[in-house]
Write a protein that holds these residues in place. Structure first.
Motif, PDB file in Angstrom:
ATOM      1  N   ASN A   1       0.843  -1.204   0.000  1.00 50.83           N
ATOM      2  CA  ASN A   1       0.000   0.000   0.000  1.00 50.83           C
ATOM      3  C   ASN A   1       0.870   1.244   0.000  1.00 50.83           C
ATOM      4  O   ASN A   1       2.071   1.184   0.283  1.00 50.83           O
ATOM      5  CB  ASN A   1      -0.948   0.014   1.219  1.00 50.83           C
ATOM      6  N   ASP A   2       0.255   2.379  -0.346  1.00 53.01           N
ATOM      7  CA  ASP A   2       0.989   3.650  -0.392  1.00 53.01           C
ATOM      8  C   ASP A   2       1.535   4.047   0.971  1.00 53.01           C
ATOM      9  O   ASP A   2       2.587   4.666   1.080  1.00 53.01           O
ATOM     10  CB  ASP A   2       0.083   4.772  -0.914  1.00 53.01           C
ATOM     11  N   ALA A   3       0.791   3.678   2.024  1.00 53.04           N
ATOM     12  CA  ALA A   3       1.209   4.049   3.379  1.00 53.04           C
ATOM     13  C   ALA A   3       2.562   3.442   3.715  1.00 53.04           C
ATOM     14  O   ALA A   3       3.375   4.046   4.412  1.00 53.04           O
ATOM     15  CB  ALA A   3       0.159   3.593   4.396  1.00 53.04           C
ATOM     16  N   ALA A   4       2.826   2.232   3.210  1.00 52.83           N
ATOM     17  CA  ALA A   4       4.103   1.565   3.488  1.00 52.83           C
ATOM     18  C   ALA A   4       5.264   2.336   2.872  1.00 52.83           C
ATOM     19  O   ALA A   4       6.350   2.421   3.450  1.00 52.83           O
ATOM     20  CB  ALA A   4       4.070   0.136   2.946  1.00 52.83           C
ATOM     21  N   VAL A   5       5.025   2.907   1.689  1.00 53.16           N
ATOM     22  CA  VAL A   5       6.063   3.704   1.019  1.00 53.16           C
ATOM     23  C   VAL A   5       6.362   4.957   1.833  1.00 53.16           C
ATOM     24  O   VAL A   5       7.520   5.280   2.110  1.00 53.16           O
ATOM     25  CB  VAL A   5       5.610   4.081  -0.412  1.00 53.16           C
ATOM     26  N   THR A   6       5.302   5.652   2.230  1.00 50.17           N
ATOM     27  CA  THR A   6       5.463   6.867   3.032  1.00 50.17           C
ATOM     28  C   THR A   6       6.119   6.556   4.372  1.00 50.17           C
ATOM     29  O   THR A   6       6.958   7.317   4.860  1.00 50.17           O
ATOM     30  CB  THR A   6       4.089   7.535   3.262  1.00 50.17           C
ATOM     31  N   GLN A   7       5.734   5.422   4.951  1.00 48.33           N
ATOM     32  CA  GLN A   7       6.277   5.006   6.247  1.00 48.33           C
ATOM     33  C   GLN A   7       7.793   4.817   6.176  1.00 48.33           C
ATOM     34  O   GLN A   7       8.509   5.126   7.113  1.00 48.33           O
ATOM     35  CB  GLN A   7       5.597   3.703   6.701  1.00 48.33           C
ATOM     36  N   LEU A   8       8.271   4.309   5.033  1.00 42.48           N
ATOM     37  CA  LEU A   8       9.722   4.111   4.869  1.00 42.48           C
ATOM     38  C   LEU A   8      10.459   5.443   4.998  1.00 42.48           C
ATOM     39  O   LEU A   8      11.518   5.513   5.634  1.00 42.48           O
ATOM     40  CB  LEU A   8      10.016   3.464   3.513  1.00 42.48           C
ATOM     41  N   GLY A   9       9.903   6.494   4.420  1.00 43.66           N
ATOM     42  CA  GLY A   9      10.517   7.820   4.538  1.00 43.66           C
ATOM     43  C   GLY A   9      10.593   8.276   5.976  1.00 43.66           C
ATOM     44  O   GLY A   9      11.612   8.822   6.418  1.00 43.66           O
ATOM     45  N   SER A  10       9.524   8.035   6.734  1.00 44.39           N
ATOM     46  CA  SER A  10       9.494   8.407   8.154  1.00 44.39           C
ATOM     47  C   SER A  10      10.523   7.611   8.949  1.00 44.39           C
ATOM     48  O   SER A  10      11.214   8.153   9.814  1.00 44.39           O
ATOM     49  CB  SER A  10       8.104   8.158   8.742  1.00 44.39           C
ATOM     50  N   MET A  11      10.635   6.329   8.633  1.00 44.24           N
ATOM     51  CA  MET A  11      11.598   5.463   9.331  1.00 44.24           C
ATOM     52  C   MET A  11      13.031   5.939   9.115  1.00 44.24           C
ATOM     53  O   MET A  11      13.833   5.977  10.045  1.00 44.24           O
ATOM     54  CB  MET A  11      11.448   4.012   8.850  1.00 44.24           C
ATOM     55  N   LEU A  12      13.335   6.313   7.883  1.00 45.90           N
ATOM     56  CA  LEU A  12      14.691   6.795   7.579  1.00 45.90           C
ATOM     57  C   LEU A  12      14.981   8.101   8.310  1.00 45.90           C
ATOM     58  O   LEU A  12      16.066   8.294   8.864  1.00 45.90           O
ATOM     59  CB  LEU A  12      14.854   6.988   6.067  1.00 45.90           C
ATOM     60  N   PHE A  13      13.982   8.994   8.323  1.00 46.79           N
ATOM     61  CA  PHE A  13      14.180  10.294   8.965  1.00 46.79           C
ATOM     62  C   PHE A  13      14.397  10.144  10.471  1.00 46.79           C
ATOM     63  O   PHE A  13      15.269  10.799  11.047  1.00 46.79           O
ATOM     64  CB  PHE A  13      12.979  11.203   8.697  1.00 46.79           C
ATOM     65  N   THR A  14      13.623   9.267  11.107  1.00 41.82           N
ATOM     66  CA  THR A  14      13.775   9.077  12.559  1.00 41.82           C
ATOM     67  C   THR A  14      15.093   8.372  12.886  1.00 41.82           C
ATOM     68  O   THR A  14      15.543   8.411  14.029  1.00 41.82           O
ATOM     69  CB  THR A  14      12.609   8.262  13.154  1.00 41.82           C
ATOM     70  N   ARG A  15      15.699   7.753  11.884  1.00 42.29           N
ATOM     71  CA  ARG A  15      17.015   7.120  12.073  1.00 42.29           C
ATOM     72  C   ARG A  15      18.135   8.031  11.586  1.00 42.29           C
ATOM     73  O   ARG A  15      19.217   7.580  11.247  1.00 42.29           O
ATOM     74  CB  ARG A  15      17.043   5.766  11.368  1.00 42.29           C
ATOM     75  N   GLN A  16      17.841   9.328  11.508  1.00 39.59           N
ATOM     76  CA  GLN A  16      18.814  10.383  11.188  1.00 39.59           C
ATOM     77  C   GLN A  16      19.402  10.271   9.781  1.00 39.59           C
ATOM     78  O   GLN A  16      20.544  10.639   9.556  1.00 39.59           O
ATOM     79  CB  GLN A  16      19.937  10.421  12.233  1.00 39.59           C
ATOM     80  N   VAL A  17      18.594   9.769   8.846  1.00 39.08           N
ATOM     81  CA  VAL A  17      18.988   9.792   7.436  1.00 39.08           C
ATOM     82  C   VAL A  17      18.281  10.988   6.802  1.00 39.08           C
ATOM     83  O   VAL A  17      17.067  10.988   6.640  1.00 39.08           O
ATOM     84  CB  VAL A  17      18.583   8.490   6.706  1.00 39.08           C
TER      85      VAL A  17
END
Length: 449
Positions: free
Chosen positions: A347-363
């Motif tokens: 789903n689209d939410a999974a794609v968006t979630q990946l961006g959030s995961m990277l950002f919270t991991r200081q990427v």
């Protein structure tokens, strides 16, 4: 000689030089008696030291490049900075550039200044031809200047989004050349979009006598982008090209360089800027270039190119392990894109979630682009916004090799991306399992639901 020194200066030498410039400004004269409204008075000593007591700024009320008599040091700083930056632009690949100046505005507002200058040359014009690039500031630069952007959709060639030259020419014929202010093209951009076909656009502009402004935001660091500008000017018409200071020279945000091949037109743009201006961007880039020297800057360009190759090869390997692929975008020399088809299938939410995961991991800087997002900017609606096309075939992730990037940055990014992709896949499998379980009940249960 007005050229960047081959070898960088040490910090003490640079500070001594700046202090020598500062004592040439009237606000630092021991016997100065100021009775005007703008006398370079600064209430805070900390602020004065932060600016090396260069308080008067640059230019005069009618011309940002003009010499200010009571600020000889600041004026000299301005002239030297413009001269050094011109030298670096030539070194980076645009050999025939004749003039440039540093303006204390970022790229978007600097583009607006170029468009406003052209308005006086083409009073009937109301349209700007703009091959689509999904980046808000370059779009708003045209709106702010009071013009109507004519969006030319890109053509998909393999994985790449490229300039539709035929559509550009057809639109010029339909609107009438005299009604078009300019063609507004782009070099540096996020993959899978690649730099515009500058040579072909420059030839069209020359044939139809239409100005051509190039958004070269972070293109100085790329020999390919600079080569495109050089070639465009050689075979056709390029009136000005604009680049950011922070993206190309690693200084704080707030400045840009407007450059071109016709000195009188570049002077017209500088005279269009109303009032004096902050000297801070000029000071920052002067200090940076004096500390790096020409050899230091060339080394940074070399390292960036090497890191692009490394990032490309390693991201390709990582994509393969997750059943994804590195999109084939050989015409983009800075940005890369990796497909996210497996996440997109969930789903689209999974794609968006990946961006959030990277950002919270200081990427920082990685962009995750889902399919089909719609966004309205200044009453213009863009379908598939951020992907530079209405219907790009897949969701994807962007990463760029920009000036100053280190091998450690690439290695840490790839390690964290790998972990995030694994986590996303596990969550996707769990969600599918839950859905299958909830749909496998008895007929009675399903009726009750």
């Amino acid at each position: 000689k007005g050229k960047c020194p081959e070898d960088g200066w040490d910090e003490n030498t640079i500070e001594l030089f700046l202090h020598e410039l500062a004592i040439m400004d009237s606000n630092n004269f021991l016997g100065n008696c100021g009775v005007g409204e703008r006398e370079g008075r600064v209430a805070s000593g900390l602020v004065a030291r932060r600016h090396y007591r260069l308080i008067h700024g640059i230019g005069r009320s009618g011309d940002i490049s003009a010499v200010q008599p009571k600020a000889a040091g600041s004026s000299l700083l301005n002239k030297l900075t413009n001269s050094l930056v011109l030298d670096i632009i030539k070194l980076a690949g645009v050999r025939t550039v004749t003039s440039c100046f540093v303006v204390p505005m970022a790229t978007g507002m600097s583009l607006t200044l170029c468009f406003l200058t052209l308005r006086h040359k083409r009073p009937k014009a109301k349209y700007i031809i703009w091959p689509r690039i999904d980046q808000k500031s370059c779009f708003k630069s045209m709106i702010t200047a009071g013009f109507e952007p004519v969006v030319i959709e890109n053509v998909l060639e393999g994985d790449e989004l490229r300039t539709d030259i035929e559509a550009v020419e057809a639109k010029i014929k339909a609107l009438g050349a005299e009604n078009i202010l300019c063609v507004h093209s782009t070099t540096s951009c996020f993959a899978p979009r690649v730099p515009d076909r500058l040579e072909e656009l420059a030839v069209i502009c020359a044939n139809y006598d239409i100005p051509h402004i190039v958004n070269n935001a972070y293109g100085v660091q790329s020999s390919k982008c600079m080569h495109l500008i050089q070639q465009g000017a050689r075979v056709g018409r390029i009136d000005a090209f604009v680049q950011s200071l922070d993206k190309n020279f690693m200084v704080p945000v707030g400045g840009a360089i407007i450059a071109g091949f016709n000195e009188s037109f570049i002077q017209e743009i500088s005279k269009m800027y109303p009032g004096r201006a902050s000297a801070t961007p000029s000071l920052d880039v002067l200090i940076t270039l004096l500390s790096l020297g020409a050899s230091g800057y060339k080394q940074l360009l070399k390292e960036r190119k090497e890191m692009f190759s490394y990032l490309s090869s390693e991201l390709k390997k990582l994509a393969g392990t997750h059943n994804e692929r590195l999109l084939d975008t050989p015409h983009n020399p800075i940005s890369l894109a990796m497909s996210l088809k497996n996440l997109d299938a969930n789903n689209d939410a999974a794609v968006t979630q990946l961006g959030s995961m990277l950002f919270t991991r200081q990427v920082s800087g990685a962009r995750v682009v889902p399919c089909g997002s719609v966004q309205t900017v200044n009453n213009y609606t863009f379908k598939g916004f951020m992907s530079h096309a209405n219907d790009y075939p897949c969701a994807y992730l962007n990463a760029a090799s920009a000036i100053g990037i280190k091998k450690q940055d690439v290695d840490v990014f790839l390690k964290r991306l790998d972990k995030c992709l694994k986590t996303s896949r596990k969550e996707g499998k769990k969600e599918n399992t839950v859905n299958e379980t909830s749909n496998s009940g008895t007929g009675t249960e399903q009726l009750e639901e």
